[in-house]
Scaffold this motif. Structure first.
Motif, short mmCIF file in Angstrom:
data_model
loop_
_atom_site.label_atom_id
_atom_site.label_comp_id
_atom_site.label_asym_id
_atom_site.label_seq_id
_atom_site.Cartn_x
_atom_site.Cartn_y
_atom_site.Cartn_z
N VAL A 1 0.86 -1.18 0.00
CA VAL A 1 0.00 0.00 0.00
C VAL A 1 0.90 1.24 0.00
CG1 VAL A 1 -1.75 1.32 1.26
CG2 VAL A 1 -1.85 -1.19 1.23
N VAL A 2 0.62 2.19 -0.89
CA VAL A 2 1.43 3.40 -0.98
C VAL A 2 0.84 4.46 -0.05
CG1 VAL A 2 2.28 5.24 -2.49
CG2 VAL A 2 2.13 2.88 -3.33
N TYR A 3 1.72 5.06 0.77
CA TYR A 3 1.30 6.08 1.72
C TYR A 3 1.85 7.44 1.31
CZ TYR A 3 -0.33 2.35 4.78
OH TYR A 3 -1.01 1.27 5.29
N PRO B 1 9.70 15.13 3.78
CA PRO B 1 10.62 14.76 2.70
C PRO B 1 11.39 13.46 2.98
CG PRO B 1 10.80 17.09 3.20
CD PRO B 1 9.94 16.49 4.27
N GLY B 2 11.46 13.06 4.23
CA GLY B 2 12.17 11.83 4.54
C GLY B 2 11.33 10.58 4.38
N ASP B 3 10.07 10.77 4.01
CA ASP B 3 9.14 9.63 3.94
C ASP B 3 8.87 9.17 2.50
OD1 ASP B 3 8.92 9.54 6.65
OD2 ASP B 3 7.06 10.70 6.75
N GLY B 4 9.88 9.12 1.67
CA GLY B 4 9.68 8.57 0.34
C GLY B 4 10.09 9.49 -0.79
N ARG C 1 5.25 8.14 -10.03
CA ARG C 1 5.43 7.18 -8.94
C ARG C 1 4.32 6.12 -8.96
NH1 ARG C 1 10.36 9.17 -8.87
NH2 ARG C 1 10.49 11.25 -7.94
N LYS C 2 4.60 5.00 -8.35
CA LYS C 2 3.61 3.93 -8.28
C LYS C 2 2.35 4.40 -7.56
CE LYS C 2 2.92 -0.83 -6.75
NZ LYS C 2 3.53 -2.03 -6.09
#
Length: 304
Positions: free
Chosen positions: A202-204, A209-212, A239-240
């Motif tokens: 699951v994409v969150y 900025p540090g989260d992906g 992005r997915k």
């Protein structure tokens, strides 16, 4: 009897117009408009879509195809050969370097542990091996199984690498159509966040900025009812699940997308379609642009 004309069914099909010689450098659409005054722009777009425009013996489908002095253009009566149409996909462009397809919803891009053959990759691999058993196919990018629309495959590894390495700069336009739940307060805007996929696939979305990876989505409302909206969505990044997650961020998930918050499925499928794709050919440098028709189920939801 001597002199009697042959039966109509035995006559050779003739082109709608004689061969037209290009006398100055330009693009295909303006040339056709000038040469075929009895046809309007939509008529010509249909001819292009159906593979009836031929330049120097090769079918051309993109309206902005570059023409050179001395080339010959003809309009064929017959539509594109059925060999370009397979169950689940249609080939809209093919040359020695790459293939562009219009994929239907429900077809996987590549194989999974449970499904090996009913995939775009398997169908196209079989297609090119009919031409030469040694031919190979390479995937450039993917569409979710339930997303329809335009995809690109490469016919050799160097082309695949060139496309993937220059994707962000080579792609001029990557536009989707999305059917979403509810009426957006802001009919147009931009969503920006950082996306990261969990172990549960699951994409969150996060503003940290540090989260992906950074993801930027631009949207514009084309049509709406009291319950649904048809959006034109342009990707600045790819992005997915980007569109699906960003529509959830807006509080207006894509219809049929239970994974990302949808509560309705009025069209019996995911309301997401890769509509327009424009990019620079990695080998020839030609500007390629492809646009599919709006899915009937999408349009039908907004018929007045």
């Amino acid at each position: 009897m001597p002199g009697k004309p042959p039966p109509r069914s035995s006559r050779k099909a003739l082109p709608l117009a004689p061969r037209m010689v290009v006398k100055e450098v330009g693009e295909l659409m303006p040339f056709l408009i000038a040469q075929l005054p009895h046809k309007n722009r939509n008529n010509i777009k249909t001819l292009l879509r159906d593979g009836q425009i031929v330049v120097d013996g090769r079918v051309v489908t993109q309206h902005n195809h570059s023409l050179q002095v001395g080339q010959q253009v003809e309009v064929r009566r017959e539509k594109r050969s059925a060999t370009n149409v397979y169950k689940g996909l249609t080939i809209v462009f093919e040359d020695e370097h790459l293939i562009v397809i219009d994929k239907q919803e429900g077809l996987l891009s590549i194989a999974t542990h449970t499904q090996k053959t009913n995939t775009a990759y398997h169908i196209l691999s079989s297609h090119i091996k009919k031409q030469n058993p040694a031919n190979k196919l390479f995937i450039v990018h993917r569409l979710d199984r339930d997303t329809s629309g335009l995809m690109v495959f490469a016919k050799n590894e160097p082309v695949k690498r060139l496309l993937q390495e220059s994707w962000q700069t080579a792609v001029e336009q990557r536009t989707y159509l999305a059917v979403t739940e509810g009426v957006l307060r802001q009919p147009a805007g931009t969503v920006q966040s950082y996306l990261q996929e969990s172990k549960a696939l699951v994409v969150y979305s996060s503003q940290n900025p540090g989260d992906g990876q950074l993801a930027i989505t631009h949207y514009q409302t084309l049509k709406q009812t009291s319950r649904y909206a048809l959006l034109k969505v342009d990707l600045e990044t790819g992005r997915k699940n980007q569109i699906r997650v960003h529509m959830q961020d807006l509080g207006h998930p894509v219809v049929g997308d239970i994974k990302y918050g949808a509560r309705s499925n009025p069209i019996g499928r995911l309301g997401l379609h890769a509509w327009v794709l424009s990019f620079t050919h990695p080998i020839t440098g030609e500007a390629l642009r492809f646009q599919t028709t709006v899915p009937r189920k999408f349009a039908g939801l907004f018929n007045e």
